[in-house]
Every structure is written in structure tokens, then in C-alpha cells.
Design an enzyme around this catalytic site. Structure first.
Site, PDB file in Angstrom:
ATOM      1  N   SER A   1       3.497  11.805 -30.713  1.00  0.00           N
ATOM      2  CA  SER A   1       4.287  12.118 -29.513  1.00  0.00           C
ATOM      3  C   SER A   1       4.293  13.616 -29.218  1.00  0.00           C
ATOM      4  O   SER A   1       4.115  14.446 -30.115  1.00  0.00           O
ATOM      5  CB  SER A   1       5.726  11.649 -29.688  1.00  0.00           C
ATOM      6  OG  SER A   1       5.790  10.263 -29.884  1.00  0.00           O
TER       7      SER A   1
HETATM    8  N1  SAH Z   1       6.526   8.660 -33.828  1.00  0.00           N
HETATM    9  C1  SAH Z   1       5.100   8.552 -33.749  1.00  0.00           C
HETATM   10  C2  SAH Z   1       4.701   7.906 -32.441  1.00  0.00           C
HETATM   11  C3  SAH Z   1       3.454   7.156 -32.549  1.00  0.00           C
HETATM   12  S1  SAH Z   1       3.027   6.277 -31.074  1.00  0.00           S
HETATM   13  C4  SAH Z   1       4.423   9.899 -33.884  1.00  0.00           C
HETATM   14  O1  SAH Z   1       4.958  10.884 -33.377  1.00  0.00           O
HETATM   15  O2  SAH Z   1       3.338   9.964 -34.455  1.00  0.00           O
HETATM   16  C5  SAH Z   1       3.928   4.764 -31.242  1.00  0.00           C
HETATM   17  C6  SAH Z   1       3.697   3.966 -32.491  1.00  0.00           C
HETATM   18  O3  SAH Z   1       4.356   2.712 -32.334  1.00  0.00           O
HETATM   19  C7  SAH Z   1       2.235   3.638 -32.770  1.00  0.00           C
HETATM   20  O4  SAH Z   1       1.903   4.081 -34.051  1.00  0.00           O
HETATM   21  C8  SAH Z   1       2.168   2.113 -32.660  1.00  0.00           C
HETATM   22  O5  SAH Z   1       1.239   1.518 -33.550  1.00  0.00           O
HETATM   23  C9  SAH Z   1       3.587   1.732 -32.999  1.00  0.00           C
HETATM   24  N2  SAH Z   1       3.989   0.400 -32.533  1.00  0.00           N
HETATM   25  C10 SAH Z   1       3.646  -0.227 -31.383  1.00  0.00           C
HETATM   26  N3  SAH Z   1       4.217  -1.446 -31.310  1.00  0.00           N
HETATM   27  C11 SAH Z   1       4.936  -1.599 -32.468  1.00  0.00           C
HETATM   28  C12 SAH Z   1       5.748  -2.659 -32.981  1.00  0.00           C
HETATM   29  N4  SAH Z   1       5.938  -3.812 -32.324  1.00  0.00           N
HETATM   30  N5  SAH Z   1       6.328  -2.464 -34.193  1.00  0.00           N
HETATM   31  C13 SAH Z   1       6.165  -1.309 -34.893  1.00  0.00           C
HETATM   32  N6  SAH Z   1       5.404  -0.270 -34.447  1.00  0.00           N
HETATM   33  C14 SAH Z   1       4.794  -0.420 -33.239  1.00  0.00           C
END
Ligand code: SAH
Length: 217
Positions: free
Chosen positions: A68
Site C-alpha cells: 500500500s
Molecule cells: N497491507 C499490505 C497490503 C497488501 S494488498 C501491504 O501493505 O503490503 C492487499 C492484500 O490483501 C493482498 O496481499 C491480497 O492477497 C490480500 N487479500 C485479498 N483478498 C483477501 C482475503 N479474502 N483474505 C485475506 N487476504 C486477502
């Protein structure tokens, strides 16, 4: 490529500049800014992208996901209103960067990720950097984490087409769910549990996230 886990005074300097940018964009909570000034974001990214790590932008990570934007991480963390020792559930561990920011806020963090590759990577990287979440799960965050509920706060770091009911059910009274809601563009939404059955809802502008996916998508 893996990083050598080096955090130098140059990285710290870039981080301080990034924190100033985030503060100018409107983040006021000193604890959030301090936490952001401590977490070595470059060590949560591919080393090929290291020179970009302290730009206020999202970047690609494994499994077609993104780390993010720092401003967004700060904004969500500020909305979550994290108190020391608060039990926080994060849905979407991703790189682990937001997880680390929550831990710098002294939260007890439970985090769920549905991409196995990212789950494994973040499970290695976080402890190496001294961050030990209470629990890391590979699974579907739509259902929350019933076995550790209730939580003081829940943060969803992917765009949710709708608000998952189990997440509301797993909040303590007085607890907040911070979740970007929408299909293509998301509205940052905060739901606070004011009693067993009542929630208040506040909205905080538009953001863009990768989608929160259902288990079998
Ligand atoms: N906080 C993270 C954001 C990553 S993007 C960072 O800053 O790196 C969002 C993340 O949500 C991704 O890794 C994706 O795989 C995850 N995601 C999507 N759907 C999901 C679900 N149903 N349960 C758990 N994680 C999920």
C-alpha cells in the site's frame, strides 16, 4: 531477489522525508508518524525497487498484489486509533509493511493473507526485522478470525465489494472496523460498534486498492 536486511542512515533520512510528506498531506497523529519513521519499508519490497521505497506510492509485490501507499497506511492506522496492547486483526498481510506499522504502535497483531506466497514471505521477513505478530494465518479474511475474537480494531487492506458480516461480529463494543468499500474505487469506511447490535458508520474519501477476493476466486 531478496534484500540483505540493511537499514542505513541514508534510508532513515529518506524515511524522515517521507514522514514529512505524509504529515503535510494531513496525518496528525504523532504516534502514527513516529511508527512510519521506524519501519524500513525498503525491506518489505523487492530489492530491485529499493530506490523507490520512500516514495509515497504503492508498488508491486509477489502474487500480483501491491504494498500500500505509505499515506494510505498512515491514514488507515490513524482511523483505527490504535492504543498500546490493543488486539488488532489485519485482513491482507501482503508484504507485512502495515503489520509492522501496527506493531510499532504497540498493537497485538493477528493477520490473515490468502496468497500462500505472500503469507510465507511475510512470515519470514517480519520476525527477521524484529516484528512478531501474535498470529499469522494463511486463509480467507472474509470470515475473520473467530478463534481469537473479539478485537479492539480490524483493518482491511484490500478493497471490499461489501462489508463482511463476520468482521462486524468479531469487534468488541467500542471497536472499529476500517475498510475500503467498493468495486473499482473504494470509499474508506469506519464502522464503530457502539452496542451489541448497533454500529455507526463514517466515510472518508476515495482510495484504490487491489480487491478483497473470496476464497475460491
Ligand atoms: N497491507 C499490505 C497490503 C497488501 S494488498 C501491504 O501493505 O503490503 C492487499 C492484500 O490483501 C493482498 O496481499 C491480497 O492477497 C490480500 N487479500 C485479498 N483478498 C483477501 C482475503 N479474502 N483474505 C485475506 N487476504 C486477502
Amino acid at each position: 531477489m531478496t534484500n540483505s536486511l540493511k537499514d542505513t542512515p541514508r534510508h532513515q533520512g529518506l524515511r524522515n522525508q517521507l514522514v514529512q510528506i505524509i504529515a503535510k498531506k494531513g496525518i496528525k497523529n504523532e504516534k502514527v508518524l513516529k511508527a512510519m519513521s521506524k519501519v524500513p519499508r525498503h525491506l518489505f519490497m523487492d530489492s530491485a525497487l529499493e530506490i523507490h521505497a520512500y516514495e509515497d506510492k504503492p508498488f508491486p509485490i509477489a502474487a500480483d498484489q501491491t504494498i500500500s501507499q505509505p499515506y494510505t497506511v498512515a491514514f488507515q492506522t490513524e482511523l483505527l486509533d490504535v492504543k498500546p496492547q490493543a488486539k488488532i486483526l489485519e485482513i491482507g498481510t501482503g508484504s507485512g509493511y502495515q503489520t509492522a506499522v501496527l506493531m510499532e504502535m504497540e498493537a497485538l497483531v493477528y493477520t490473515v493473507e490468502r496468497q500462500n506466497e505472500l503469507y510465507k514471505l511475510s512470515k519470514l521477513v517480519l520476525p527477521k526485522l524484529g516484528y512478531k505478530p501474535r498470529y499469522m494465518k494463511f486463509g480467507d479474511g472474509y470470515i475473520g478470525l473467530e478463534e481469537y475474537a473479539p478485537f479492539d480494531g480490524i483493518i482491511v487492506t484490500a478493497g471490499a465489494p461489501l462489508i463482511p458480516k463476520p468482521l462486524l461480529a468479531q469487534l468488541k463494543i467500542g471497536g472499529k472496523l476500517v475498510i475500503p468499500v467498493g468495486e473499482n474505487i473504494q470509499i474508506m469506511t469506519v464502522l464503530e460498534r457502539v452496542s451489541e447490535k448497533e454500529f455507526t458508520k463514517k466515510e472518508y474519501g476515495e482510495f484504490r486498492f487491489v480487491p478483497l477476493l473470496k476464497d475460491k476466486e
